[in-house]
Design a protein around this motif. Structure first.
Motif, mmCIF file in Angstrom:
data_model
loop_
_atom_site.group_PDB
_atom_site.id
_atom_site.type_symbol
_atom_site.label_atom_id
_atom_site.label_comp_id
_atom_site.label_asym_id
_atom_site.label_seq_id
_atom_site.Cartn_x
_atom_site.Cartn_y
_atom_site.Cartn_z
ATOM 1 N N GLY A 178 0.782 -1.230 0.000
ATOM 2 C CA GLY A 178 0.000 0.000 0.000
ATOM 3 C C GLY A 178 0.812 1.278 0.000
ATOM 4 N N GLU A 179 2.110 1.175 -0.222
ATOM 5 C CA GLU A 179 2.935 2.376 -0.252
ATOM 6 C C GLU A 179 2.659 3.171 -1.534
ATOM 7 N N PRO A 180 2.456 4.478 -1.443
ATOM 8 C CA PRO A 180 2.243 5.286 -2.645
ATOM 9 C C PRO A 180 3.535 5.416 -3.454
ATOM 10 N N GLU A 181 3.380 5.603 -4.765
ATOM 11 C CA GLU A 181 4.546 5.660 -5.639
ATOM 12 C C GLU A 181 5.495 6.789 -5.266
ATOM 13 N N TRP A 182 4.937 7.962 -4.884
ATOM 14 C CA TRP A 182 5.786 9.104 -4.595
ATOM 15 C C TRP A 182 6.703 8.829 -3.411
ATOM 16 N N ARG A 183 6.214 8.061 -2.429
ATOM 17 C CA ARG A 183 7.037 7.766 -1.259
ATOM 18 C C ARG A 183 8.156 6.788 -1.635
ATOM 19 N N THR A 184 7.834 5.823 -2.481
ATOM 20 C CA THR A 184 8.852 4.880 -2.941
ATOM 21 C C THR A 184 9.942 5.595 -3.706
ATOM 22 N N VAL A 185 9.548 6.485 -4.613
ATOM 23 C CA VAL A 185 10.532 7.235 -5.397
ATOM 24 C C VAL A 185 11.334 8.180 -4.503
ATOM 25 N N PHE A 186 10.677 8.790 -3.520
ATOM 26 C CA PHE A 186 11.366 9.721 -2.625
ATOM 27 C C PHE A 186 12.470 9.018 -1.854
ATOM 28 N N TYR A 187 12.158 7.877 -1.241
ATOM 29 C CA TYR A 187 13.171 7.194 -0.444
ATOM 30 C C TYR A 187 14.280 6.616 -1.324
ATOM 31 N N PHE A 188 13.945 6.193 -2.526
ATOM 32 C CA PHE A 188 14.993 5.739 -3.447
ATOM 33 C C PHE A 188 15.931 6.893 -3.780
ATOM 34 N N SER A 189 15.369 8.062 -4.008
ATOM 35 C CA SER A 189 16.187 9.237 -4.330
ATOM 36 C C SER A 189 17.097 9.602 -3.155
ATOM 37 N N VAL A 190 16.563 9.516 -1.931
ATOM 38 C CA VAL A 190 17.365 9.827 -0.745
ATOM 39 C C VAL A 190 18.527 8.843 -0.606
ATOM 40 N N VAL A 191 18.238 7.551 -0.775
ATOM 41 C CA VAL A 191 19.291 6.536 -0.662
ATOM 42 C C VAL A 191 20.342 6.740 -1.759
ATOM 43 N N SER A 192 19.915 7.091 -2.962
ATOM 44 C CA SER A 192 20.863 7.339 -4.052
ATOM 45 C C SER A 192 21.777 8.510 -3.723
ATOM 46 N N ALA A 193 21.195 9.577 -3.182
ATOM 47 C CA ALA A 193 21.999 10.742 -2.825
ATOM 48 C C ALA A 193 22.986 10.406 -1.706
ATOM 49 N N LEU A 194 22.523 9.692 -0.689
ATOM 50 C CA LEU A 194 23.407 9.311 0.417
ATOM 51 C C LEU A 194 24.491 8.337 -0.051
ATOM 52 N N GLY A 195 24.125 7.422 -0.943
ATOM 53 C CA GLY A 195 25.096 6.459 -1.448
ATOM 54 C C GLY A 195 26.181 7.111 -2.284
ATOM 55 N N GLY A 196 25.812 8.134 -3.034
ATOM 56 C CA GLY A 196 26.786 8.812 -3.883
ATOM 57 C C GLY A 196 27.582 9.881 -3.175
ATOM 58 N N LEU A 197 27.138 10.264 -1.960
ATOM 59 C CA LEU A 197 27.792 11.356 -1.237
ATOM 60 C C LEU A 197 29.270 11.099 -0.944
ATOM 61 N N PRO A 198 29.672 9.885 -0.500
ATOM 62 C CA PRO A 198 31.108 9.656 -0.253
ATOM 63 C C PRO A 198 31.981 9.915 -1.479
ATOM 64 N N TRP A 199 31.496 9.529 -2.665
ATOM 65 C CA TRP A 199 32.264 9.781 -3.891
ATOM 66 C C TRP A 199 32.353 11.281 -4.173
ATOM 67 N N LEU A 200 31.262 11.976 -3.892
ATOM 68 C CA LEU A 200 31.274 13.428 -4.091
ATOM 69 C C LEU A 200 32.287 14.088 -3.168
ATOM 70 N N LEU A 201 32.297 13.674 -1.908
ATOM 71 C CA LEU A 201 33.221 14.255 -0.940
ATOM 72 C C LEU A 201 34.669 13.901 -1.285
ATOM 73 N N ALA A 202 34.871 12.676 -1.740
ATOM 74 C CA ALA A 202 36.223 12.247 -2.106
ATOM 75 C C ALA A 202 36.747 13.011 -3.313
ATOM 76 N N ALA A 203 35.822 13.437 -4.166
ATOM 77 C CA ALA A 203 36.218 14.159 -5.374
ATOM 78 C C ALA A 203 36.315 15.662 -5.150
ATOM 79 N N ASN A 204 36.221 16.092 -3.875
ATOM 80 C CA ASN A 204 36.243 17.517 -3.517
ATOM 81 C C ASN A 204 34.945 18.182 -3.953
ATOM 82 N N PRO A 205 33.962 18.254 -3.057
ATOM 83 C CA PRO A 205 32.637 18.772 -3.431
ATOM 84 C C PRO A 205 32.638 20.233 -3.845
ATOM 85 N N PHE A 206 33.735 20.930 -3.556
ATOM 86 C CA PHE A 206 33.772 22.354 -3.869
ATOM 87 C C PHE A 206 34.582 22.644 -5.136
ATOM 88 N N HIS A 207 34.883 21.553 -5.893
ATOM 89 C CA HIS A 207 35.630 21.802 -7.128
ATOM 90 C C HIS A 207 34.747 22.568 -8.112
#
Length: 298
Positions: A178-207
Protein backbone atom coordinates in the motif's frame (compact mmCIF):
# COMPACT_ATOMS: atom_id res chain seq x y z
CA UNK A 1 -17.04 2.87 -18.83
CA UNK A 2 -17.54 3.36 -22.55
CA UNK A 3 -15.20 1.93 -25.17
CA UNK A 4 -14.42 5.50 -26.27
CA UNK A 5 -13.24 6.45 -22.77
CA UNK A 6 -11.15 3.28 -22.54
CA UNK A 7 -9.60 4.09 -25.90
CA UNK A 8 -8.78 7.67 -24.89
CA UNK A 9 -7.30 6.45 -21.62
CA UNK A 10 -5.19 3.87 -23.42
CA UNK A 11 -3.93 6.46 -25.89
CA UNK A 12 -3.03 8.85 -23.08
CA UNK A 13 -1.19 6.08 -21.23
CA UNK A 14 0.75 5.19 -24.37
CA UNK A 15 1.75 8.82 -24.88
CA UNK A 16 2.88 9.07 -21.24
CA UNK A 17 5.07 5.98 -21.67
CA UNK A 18 6.60 7.21 -24.93
CA UNK A 19 7.35 10.52 -23.21
CA UNK A 20 8.96 8.61 -20.32
CA UNK A 21 11.09 6.60 -22.75
CA UNK A 22 12.27 9.75 -24.53
CA UNK A 23 13.12 11.39 -21.20
CA UNK A 24 15.04 8.32 -19.99
CA UNK A 25 17.01 8.38 -23.24
CA UNK A 26 17.73 12.09 -22.69
CA UNK A 27 18.98 11.25 -19.20
CA UNK A 28 21.27 8.65 -20.76
CA UNK A 29 22.66 11.27 -23.14
CA UNK A 30 23.40 13.60 -20.21
CA UNK A 31 25.08 10.74 -18.34
CA UNK A 32 27.28 9.86 -21.33
CA UNK A 33 28.25 13.49 -21.88
CA UNK A 34 28.78 14.06 -18.16
CA UNK A 35 30.90 10.91 -17.69
CA UNK A 36 33.90 12.75 -19.14
CA UNK A 37 33.67 15.25 -16.27
CA UNK A 38 32.12 13.33 -13.37
CA UNK A 39 32.51 9.76 -12.05
CA UNK A 40 29.40 7.59 -12.25
CA UNK A 41 28.77 7.58 -8.49
CA UNK A 42 28.89 11.37 -8.41
CA UNK A 43 26.35 11.50 -11.24
CA UNK A 44 24.15 9.16 -9.21
CA UNK A 45 24.45 11.52 -6.23
CA UNK A 46 23.20 14.47 -8.28
CA UNK A 47 20.51 12.28 -9.81
CA UNK A 48 19.25 11.41 -6.33
CA UNK A 49 19.82 14.86 -4.82
CA UNK A 50 17.91 16.74 -7.51
CA UNK A 51 15.11 14.18 -7.41
CA UNK A 52 14.92 14.50 -3.62
CA UNK A 53 14.60 18.27 -3.90
CA UNK A 54 11.84 18.04 -6.49
CA UNK A 55 9.80 15.30 -4.83
CA UNK A 56 10.53 16.72 -1.35
CA UNK A 57 9.07 20.06 -2.45
CA UNK A 58 5.95 18.26 -3.66
CA UNK A 59 5.70 16.45 -0.32
CA UNK A 60 6.03 19.69 1.64
CA UNK A 61 3.49 21.58 -0.47
CA UNK A 62 0.97 18.75 -0.22
CA UNK A 63 1.89 18.04 3.43
CA UNK A 64 2.19 14.34 2.71
CA UNK A 65 3.35 11.93 5.43
CA UNK A 66 6.82 10.44 5.00
CA UNK A 67 6.54 8.05 7.96
CA UNK A 68 6.42 4.43 6.83
CA UNK A 69 6.23 1.05 8.59
CA UNK A 70 8.16 -0.53 5.69
CA UNK A 71 11.55 1.11 6.13
CA UNK A 72 13.46 -2.14 5.61
CA UNK A 73 11.85 -2.81 2.25
CA UNK A 74 12.52 0.78 1.21
CA UNK A 75 16.16 0.35 2.26
CA UNK A 76 16.60 -2.84 0.22
CA UNK A 77 14.90 -1.25 -2.79
CA UNK A 78 17.02 1.89 -2.42
CA UNK A 79 20.33 0.04 -2.01
CA UNK A 80 19.68 -2.28 -4.94
CA UNK A 81 18.53 0.65 -7.07
CA UNK A 82 21.63 2.68 -6.14
CA UNK A 83 24.08 -0.10 -7.03
CA UNK A 84 22.21 -0.80 -10.26
CA UNK A 85 22.22 2.87 -11.19
CA UNK A 86 25.97 3.24 -10.59
CA UNK A 87 26.65 0.18 -12.77
CA UNK A 88 24.26 1.48 -15.44
CA UNK A 89 25.94 4.90 -15.54
CA UNK A 90 29.38 3.24 -15.81
CA UNK A 91 28.08 1.09 -18.68
CA UNK A 92 26.76 4.15 -20.51
CA UNK A 93 30.20 5.76 -20.26
CA UNK A 94 32.00 2.68 -21.64
CA UNK A 95 29.85 1.14 -24.38
CA UNK A 96 27.36 2.35 -27.03
CA UNK A 97 24.29 3.95 -25.45
CA UNK A 98 21.84 1.53 -27.12
CA UNK A 99 23.79 -1.50 -25.84
CA UNK A 100 23.96 -0.13 -22.28
CA UNK A 101 20.23 0.65 -22.25
CA UNK A 102 19.31 -2.78 -23.65
CA UNK A 103 21.46 -4.63 -21.10
CA UNK A 104 19.85 -2.61 -18.31
CA UNK A 105 16.45 -3.53 -19.75
CA UNK A 106 17.14 -7.23 -19.18
CA UNK A 107 15.72 -6.58 -15.70
CA UNK A 108 12.19 -7.79 -16.61
CA UNK A 109 13.72 -11.13 -17.65
CA UNK A 110 15.53 -11.54 -14.34
CA UNK A 111 12.50 -10.27 -12.43
CA UNK A 112 10.31 -12.90 -14.08
CA UNK A 113 12.91 -15.52 -13.20
CA UNK A 114 12.91 -14.39 -9.55
CA UNK A 115 9.12 -14.53 -9.40
CA UNK A 116 9.03 -18.03 -10.86
CA UNK A 117 11.97 -19.66 -9.05
CA UNK A 118 12.14 -17.77 -5.75
CA UNK A 119 8.52 -16.81 -5.07
CA UNK A 120 7.17 -19.89 -6.87
CA UNK A 121 4.57 -17.93 -8.79
CA UNK A 122 2.76 -19.99 -11.46
CA UNK A 123 3.82 -19.48 -15.06
CA UNK A 124 2.26 -20.38 -18.38
CA UNK A 125 3.53 -22.68 -21.08
CA UNK A 126 6.39 -21.16 -23.04
CA UNK A 127 7.63 -19.04 -20.15
CA UNK A 128 11.06 -20.66 -19.87
CA UNK A 129 11.44 -20.70 -23.63
CA UNK A 130 10.90 -16.95 -23.62
CA UNK A 131 13.57 -16.54 -20.94
CA UNK A 132 15.97 -18.74 -22.90
CA UNK A 133 15.45 -16.53 -25.95
CA UNK A 134 16.32 -13.51 -23.82
CA UNK A 135 19.58 -15.04 -22.63
CA UNK A 136 20.47 -15.95 -26.22
CA UNK A 137 19.81 -12.31 -27.05
CA UNK A 138 22.24 -11.25 -24.30
CA UNK A 139 24.92 -13.50 -25.85
CA UNK A 140 24.23 -12.01 -29.29
CA UNK A 141 24.48 -8.46 -27.95
CA UNK A 142 27.60 -9.14 -25.92
CA UNK A 143 29.45 -10.81 -28.80
CA UNK A 144 30.23 -7.60 -30.73
CA UNK A 145 30.73 -5.67 -27.49
CA UNK A 146 33.32 -8.16 -26.22
CA UNK A 147 34.91 -8.26 -29.67
CA UNK A 148 35.58 -4.52 -29.38
CA UNK A 149 37.26 -5.05 -25.98
CA UNK A 150 34.44 -3.30 -24.13
CA UNK A 151 33.83 -6.21 -21.78
CA UNK A 152 33.90 -4.12 -18.60
CA UNK A 153 31.05 -1.91 -19.82
CA UNK A 154 29.11 -5.00 -20.86
CA UNK A 155 29.55 -6.56 -17.40
CA UNK A 156 28.36 -3.35 -15.74
CA UNK A 157 25.37 -3.12 -18.09
CA UNK A 158 24.27 -6.70 -17.49
CA UNK A 159 24.92 -6.37 -13.77
CA UNK A 160 22.67 -3.32 -13.66
CA UNK A 161 19.88 -5.36 -15.22
CA UNK A 162 20.32 -8.22 -12.74
CA UNK A 163 20.38 -5.99 -9.65
CA UNK A 164 17.51 -3.85 -10.99
CA UNK A 165 15.32 -6.95 -10.84
CA UNK A 166 15.87 -7.06 -7.06
CA UNK A 167 14.93 -3.39 -6.81
CA UNK A 168 11.78 -3.93 -8.89
CA UNK A 169 10.80 -6.95 -6.81
CA UNK A 170 10.84 -4.71 -3.74
CA UNK A 171 8.96 -2.00 -5.64
CA UNK A 172 6.24 -4.57 -6.24
CA UNK A 173 6.23 -5.54 -2.59
CA UNK A 174 5.88 -1.92 -1.55
CA UNK A 175 2.95 -1.55 -3.92
CA UNK A 176 1.29 -4.61 -2.43
CA UNK A 177 1.85 -3.15 1.04
CA UNK A 178 0.00 0.00 0.00
CA UNK A 179 2.93 2.38 -0.25
CA UNK A 180 2.24 5.29 -2.64
CA UNK A 181 4.55 5.66 -5.64
CA UNK A 182 5.79 9.10 -4.59
CA UNK A 183 7.04 7.77 -1.26
CA UNK A 184 8.85 4.88 -2.94
CA UNK A 185 10.53 7.24 -5.40
CA UNK A 186 11.37 9.72 -2.62
CA UNK A 187 13.17 7.19 -0.44
CA UNK A 188 14.99 5.74 -3.45
CA UNK A 189 16.19 9.24 -4.33
CA UNK A 190 17.36 9.83 -0.75
CA UNK A 191 19.29 6.54 -0.66
CA UNK A 192 20.86 7.34 -4.05
CA UNK A 193 22.00 10.74 -2.82
CA UNK A 194 23.41 9.31 0.42
CA UNK A 195 25.10 6.46 -1.45
CA UNK A 196 26.79 8.81 -3.88
CA UNK A 197 27.79 11.36 -1.24
CA UNK A 198 31.11 9.66 -0.25
CA UNK A 199 32.26 9.78 -3.89
CA UNK A 200 31.27 13.43 -4.09
CA UNK A 201 33.22 14.26 -0.94
CA UNK A 202 36.22 12.25 -2.11
CA UNK A 203 36.22 14.16 -5.37
CA UNK A 204 36.24 17.52 -3.52
CA UNK A 205 32.64 18.77 -3.43
CA UNK A 206 33.77 22.35 -3.87
CA UNK A 207 35.63 21.80 -7.13
CA UNK A 208 34.66 24.22 -9.86
CA UNK A 209 31.81 23.10 -12.11
CA UNK A 210 31.31 25.07 -15.28
CA UNK A 211 27.95 25.97 -16.84
CA UNK A 212 28.03 22.93 -19.12
CA UNK A 213 28.63 20.68 -16.13
CA UNK A 214 25.72 22.13 -14.17
CA UNK A 215 23.42 21.79 -17.17
CA UNK A 216 24.38 18.13 -17.52
CA UNK A 217 23.85 17.46 -13.80
CA UNK A 218 20.45 19.15 -13.88
CA UNK A 219 19.65 17.14 -17.00
CA UNK A 220 20.54 13.84 -15.31
CA UNK A 221 18.34 14.63 -12.30
CA UNK A 222 15.56 16.52 -14.05
CA UNK A 223 15.08 14.14 -16.97
CA UNK A 224 15.17 11.19 -14.55
CA UNK A 225 12.44 12.57 -12.30
CA UNK A 226 10.22 13.65 -15.19
CA UNK A 227 10.63 10.23 -16.77
CA UNK A 228 9.60 8.51 -13.54
CA UNK A 229 6.52 10.71 -13.23
CA UNK A 230 5.50 10.02 -16.83
CA UNK A 231 6.04 6.30 -16.35
CA UNK A 232 3.94 6.29 -13.18
CA UNK A 233 1.15 8.06 -15.05
CA UNK A 234 1.36 5.50 -17.86
CA UNK A 235 1.08 2.50 -15.54
CA UNK A 236 -1.81 4.10 -13.65
CA UNK A 237 -3.83 4.92 -16.76
CA UNK A 238 -3.05 2.02 -19.06
CA UNK A 239 -2.54 -1.72 -19.22
CA UNK A 240 0.71 -2.92 -17.71
CA UNK A 241 1.70 -5.08 -20.68
CA UNK A 242 1.15 -2.23 -23.15
CA UNK A 243 3.14 0.16 -20.98
CA UNK A 244 5.93 -2.40 -20.56
CA UNK A 245 6.03 -2.88 -24.33
CA UNK A 246 6.32 0.84 -25.02
CA UNK A 247 9.01 1.20 -22.33
CA UNK A 248 11.40 -0.52 -24.72
CA UNK A 249 11.13 2.46 -27.05
CA UNK A 250 13.90 3.89 -24.83
CA UNK A 251 16.21 1.57 -26.80
CA UNK A 252 15.04 3.16 -30.05
CA UNK A 253 15.49 6.72 -28.81
CA UNK A 254 18.90 5.84 -27.35
CA UNK A 255 19.97 4.29 -30.65
CA UNK A 256 19.02 7.46 -32.51
CA UNK A 257 20.85 9.69 -30.03
CA UNK A 258 23.90 7.41 -30.08
CA UNK A 259 24.07 7.48 -33.87
CA UNK A 260 23.56 11.24 -34.15
CA UNK A 261 25.85 12.36 -31.32
CA UNK A 262 28.63 9.76 -31.30
CA UNK A 263 28.26 7.85 -34.55
CA UNK A 264 27.53 4.66 -32.60
CA UNK A 265 26.21 1.67 -34.50
CA UNK A 266 25.48 -1.95 -33.66
CA UNK A 267 26.15 -4.85 -35.98
CA UNK A 268 23.26 -6.94 -37.26
CA UNK A 269 24.30 -9.52 -34.65
CA UNK A 270 23.91 -6.90 -31.94
CA UNK A 271 20.52 -5.78 -33.25
CA UNK A 272 19.37 -9.40 -33.31
CA UNK A 273 20.31 -9.56 -29.63
CA UNK A 274 18.36 -6.38 -28.91
CA UNK A 275 15.28 -7.83 -30.65
CA UNK A 276 15.50 -11.10 -28.71
CA UNK A 277 15.92 -9.31 -25.37
CA UNK A 278 12.94 -7.03 -26.01
CA UNK A 279 10.72 -9.89 -27.19
CA UNK A 280 11.79 -12.07 -24.27
CA UNK A 281 11.03 -9.36 -21.72
CA UNK A 282 7.57 -8.83 -23.13
CA UNK A 283 6.69 -12.52 -23.39
CA UNK A 284 8.08 -13.26 -19.93
CA UNK A 285 5.85 -10.51 -18.49
CA UNK A 286 2.84 -11.82 -20.41
CA UNK A 287 3.41 -15.49 -19.51
CA UNK A 288 4.22 -15.01 -15.83
CA UNK A 289 1.49 -15.78 -13.33
CA UNK A 290 0.72 -12.11 -12.90
CA UNK A 291 0.98 -9.50 -15.62
CA UNK A 292 1.29 -6.61 -13.18
CA UNK A 293 5.03 -6.83 -12.56
CA UNK A 294 5.48 -3.22 -13.49
CA UNK A 295 9.03 -1.93 -13.41
CA UNK A 296 9.10 1.50 -11.84
CA UNK A 297 12.53 2.09 -13.27
CA UNK A 298 15.46 3.95 -11.85
Amino acid sequence: MSAAKVGVGGTAASLWMIAASLLFACMGVCVKLGSAQFPAAELVFWRGFIATLIIGSYVMVRRLPLATPHARTHAVRGLAGFVSLVMYFYAISLIPLAAAVTLNYTSPIFLALLLALWLREPVRRGFYAALAAGFIGVVFLLQPVFAQDEWLGAVFGLGSGIISSIAYLNVRRLGELGEPEWRTVFYFSVVSALGGLPWLLAANPFHAIDLRGWLLLVGVGGFGVLAQLCMTAAYKRGKTLVSASLAYSTVVFSSIFGALLWGETLSWFGWAGVALIVASGLFATMLSGRADTEAVTD
